[in-house]
Motif scaffolding. Structure first.
Motif, short mmCIF file in Angstrom:
data_model
loop_
_atom_site.label_atom_id
_atom_site.label_comp_id
_atom_site.label_asym_id
_atom_site.label_seq_id
_atom_site.Cartn_x
_atom_site.Cartn_y
_atom_site.Cartn_z
N ASP A 88 1.01 -1.21 -0.09
CA ASP A 88 0.00 -0.12 -0.02
C ASP A 88 0.90 1.13 -0.08
O ASP A 88 0.63 2.32 -0.51
CB ASP A 88 -1.10 0.13 1.35
CG ASP A 88 -0.14 -0.35 2.38
OD1 ASP A 88 0.75 -0.37 2.39
OD2 ASP A 88 -1.01 -0.01 3.65
N GLU A 89 2.01 1.14 0.71
CA GLU A 89 2.86 2.34 0.72
C GLU A 89 3.46 2.63 -0.54
O GLU A 89 3.40 3.98 -0.96
CB GLU A 89 4.04 1.98 1.77
CG GLU A 89 5.20 3.01 1.65
CD GLU A 89 4.62 4.38 2.57
OE1 GLU A 89 3.78 4.32 3.23
OE2 GLU A 89 5.42 5.20 2.13
N ARG A 92 0.67 4.43 -2.66
CA ARG A 92 0.58 5.74 -2.13
C ARG A 92 1.65 6.52 -2.85
O ARG A 92 1.31 7.88 -3.26
CB ARG A 92 0.52 5.86 -0.61
CG ARG A 92 -0.76 5.21 -0.24
CD ARG A 92 -0.75 5.74 1.49
NE ARG A 92 0.20 5.06 2.22
CZ ARG A 92 0.28 4.09 2.98
NH1 ARG A 92 -0.92 3.37 2.96
NH2 ARG A 92 1.20 3.67 3.61
N GLN A 93 2.71 6.08 -2.79
CA GLN A 93 4.17 6.99 -3.30
C GLN A 93 3.87 7.29 -4.80
O GLN A 93 4.12 8.27 -5.25
CB GLN A 93 5.19 6.16 -3.01
CG GLN A 93 5.74 6.32 -1.54
CD GLN A 93 7.03 5.37 -1.41
OE1 GLN A 93 7.39 4.93 -2.18
NE2 GLN A 93 7.36 5.38 0.01
N VAL A 96 0.81 9.98 -5.35
CA VAL A 96 1.23 11.10 -4.83
C VAL A 96 2.53 11.67 -5.77
O VAL A 96 2.22 12.83 -6.27
CB VAL A 96 1.80 11.31 -3.24
CG1 VAL A 96 2.51 12.49 -3.03
CG2 VAL A 96 0.83 10.83 -2.32
N THR A 115 -8.91 1.95 -2.92
CA THR A 115 -8.52 3.21 -2.41
C THR A 115 -8.43 3.12 -0.84
O THR A 115 -7.59 3.77 -0.22
CB THR A 115 -8.75 4.30 -3.25
OG1 THR A 115 -10.32 4.55 -3.04
CG2 THR A 115 -8.77 4.43 -4.77
N ILE A 118 -5.69 1.35 0.69
CA ILE A 118 -4.28 1.78 0.83
C ILE A 118 -4.27 3.15 1.36
O ILE A 118 -3.39 3.71 1.49
CB ILE A 118 -3.79 1.83 -0.58
CG1 ILE A 118 -4.54 2.73 -1.52
CG2 ILE A 118 -3.63 0.45 -1.12
CD1 ILE A 118 -3.68 3.28 -2.62
N HIS A 119 -5.45 3.49 2.12
CA HIS A 119 -5.52 4.81 2.85
C HIS A 119 -5.17 6.04 2.23
O HIS A 119 -4.12 6.56 2.38
CB HIS A 119 -4.82 4.57 4.31
CG HIS A 119 -5.08 3.45 5.00
ND1 HIS A 119 -6.37 3.27 5.83
CD2 HIS A 119 -4.63 2.29 5.23
CE1 HIS A 119 -6.55 1.92 6.16
NE2 HIS A 119 -5.36 1.48 5.97
N LEU A 120 -5.64 6.05 0.99
CA LEU A 120 -5.06 6.77 0.04
C LEU A 120 -5.52 8.43 0.32
O LEU A 120 -4.62 9.31 0.13
CB LEU A 120 -5.76 6.80 -1.34
CG LEU A 120 -5.35 7.57 -2.62
CD1 LEU A 120 -3.88 7.58 -2.81
CD2 LEU A 120 -5.91 7.25 -3.96
N ALA A 123 -3.22 10.11 2.83
CA ALA A 123 -1.83 10.42 2.21
C ALA A 123 -2.00 11.59 1.12
O ALA A 123 -1.18 12.33 1.32
CB ALA A 123 -1.51 9.03 1.33
#
Ligand code: SF4
Length: 454
Positions: A88-89, A92-93, A96, A115, A118-120, A123
């Motif tokens: 998920d990290e 997100r990267q 972003v 989404t 991945i806790h978008l 972020a």
């Protein structure tokens, strides 16, 4: 018991006693049940359809590497870009990063459980990028600061009055009881946002290997605006979402719609295959697909449970589950709640913290009976219980070692019986097992003593 499991029990207990909550959810699921019954009646042979979907997904999951590579080749050939995210990290990267590269300050987002997974949104917000949910249910959740309550109907637990109160409190609009007026308020708030957002983010209901397209299904039209108006379209796709051919949608789309909402087919269905071509009036300049693993390959490696990857996120098993209907979606504190959530969450987020979830089931089998892709959900719940128990095998083994010692010789057996009677007379309990159960009280006199006296 770990703190997450304790919290789950507290939340579940509180919701189970909330009669207002239960009345709202029962009413909404009652409407759903009636619509689904009508929807299934439209099919010539629903069970044959289930078998066909299961067969297609079995083929996909068992040849996932080939279908993923085929999909990637087609997206690239269509002018799109593909990013592989193991965690998920990483996902997100990537997102972003794309937003920063293009100087995006505002994102419009379609409803997508991936989404959420991945806790978008937090972020993007942390990166200074304003992110707006555009699905009506998700928009209401965002205004209330809540997580979705259900994977298809995020505000199933709310009445019209609740939504009106939320709008009045957060947007300053006058109270109304009319669903049309409430929808109109959200539409007016969101329309301008679509026109000024630099990026649209969607999930994908299906990803088609032969064409490199993603298939999106919706009722509100907001997804179509998310991918056609902003300059950049990012689609985040779980690797299990593949289907081999476009023609497979002829069955997947109506069966998903019927299981999800009882509709014959949802209001708007779109196939997105790449950025805008020369001469096209709309569409994004860039099209990015993020293929997300995030624990799915762990599930794939488990031959007994990999068919949980067949799930098309219709939500039918949640609606059928007597536990979900009683404790609601928020008690689980997971992205995927209900029976299928209890199957996949321990794989996606680790069994240590989530081993309690498979016990949130009566094992009645209603989840398996309604699943349009024939996943034997309740068997997987049992399987997860087995895995959870074998993790704690050390403690259980000690119990059975002691038990065996008492059972192996008559004098020890007599001693065991005497000890059990002695402890039980002093109110001995075996928590947490006896927290919710009566411990059987042995009779004051053993059978041997009684026999001797006869
Ligand atoms: S497990 Fe089956 S019923 Fe449950 S959400 Fe997935 S596809 Fe739907």
């Amino acid at each position: 018991m770990n703190p997450i499991a304790r919290q789950f029990l507290r939340d579940a207990n509180a919701k189970a006693g909330d009669r207002q909550h239960r009345a709202t959810v029962q009413r909404n699921i009652g409407l759903y049940d009636a619509a689904v019954a009508r929807g299934k009646a439209r099919f010539a042979d629903w069970s044959n359809g289930r078998a066909r979907l299961a067969q297609i997904k079995w083929d996909v999951v068992n040849h996932l590497d080939q279908y993923l590579e085929q999909f990637e080749r087609q997206v690239l050939a269509n002018g799109g870009q593909v990013h592989w995210a193991e965690t998920d990290e990483q996902a997100r990267q990537v997102i972003v990063g794309i937003a920063r590269k293009h100087g995006v300050r505002k994102v419009v987002k379609a409803k997508s459980m991936t989404t959420e997974e991945i806790h978008l949104v937090p972020a993007l917000e942390a990166a200074g990028i304003r992110t707006l949910e555009t699905d009506l249910g998700e928009y209401i959740c965002q205004l209330r600061g809540e997580l979705p309550y259900h994977i298809v109907t995020p505000v199933m637990h709310l009445s019209r009055q609740d939504v009106s109160r939320t709008f009045t409190e957060k947007l300053g609009t006058p109270p109304t009881d009319s669903a049309e007026e409430l929808t109109g308020i959200a539409r007016r708030q969101l329309r301008q946002e679509f026109l000024t957002a630099g990026m649209g983010i969607t999930g994908a209901n299906f990803a088609i290997a032969e064409t490199g397209q993603i298939a999106l299904t919706e009722n509100e039209g907001n997804i179509r605006l998310c991918f056609s108006l902003p300059r950049i379209h990012v689609a985040i796709v779980g690797i299990e979402k593949l289907v081999p051919r476009v023609e497979d949608l002829a069955l997947f789309w109506p069966m998903l719609a019927t299981s999800g909402t009882g509709q014959a087919v949802t209001g708007t269905n779109s196939l997105v295959g790449g950025p805008r071509c020369d001469g096209e009036p709309d569409g994004p300049e860039e099209f990015h697909v993020i293929l997300l693993d995030n624990g799915r390959t762990r599930l794939l490696a488990d031959v007994e449970q990999r068919d949980a990857l067949h799930c098309i996120r219709c939500g039918a098993c949640l609606n059928a589950c007597p536990v979900y209907r009683t404790i609601g979606g928020h008690a689980y504190r997971t992205t995927y709640m209900g029976p299928i959530g209890a199957v996949i969450t321990p794989h996606l987020r680790g069994l240590n913290d989530w081993a309690h979830l498979p016990y949130a089931s009566s094992l009645c089998g209603a989840c398996s009976a309604v699943c349009p892709v024939n996943i034997p959900v309740h068997r997987h719940l049992l399987h997860n219980r087995r895995s959870a128990t074998s993790q704690k095998a050390g403690g259980l083994q000690a119990v059975f070692t002691v038990w065996r010692w008492f059972m192996q010789a008559a004098p020890r057996y007599r001693l065991g019986g005497w000890l059990a009677r002695w402890f039980s007379r002093r109110g001995w309990a075996a928590p947490p097992w006896t927290d919710t159960r009566e411990l059987p009280i042995p009779p004051a006199q053993s059978f041997r003593d009684w026999w001797k006296n006869q």
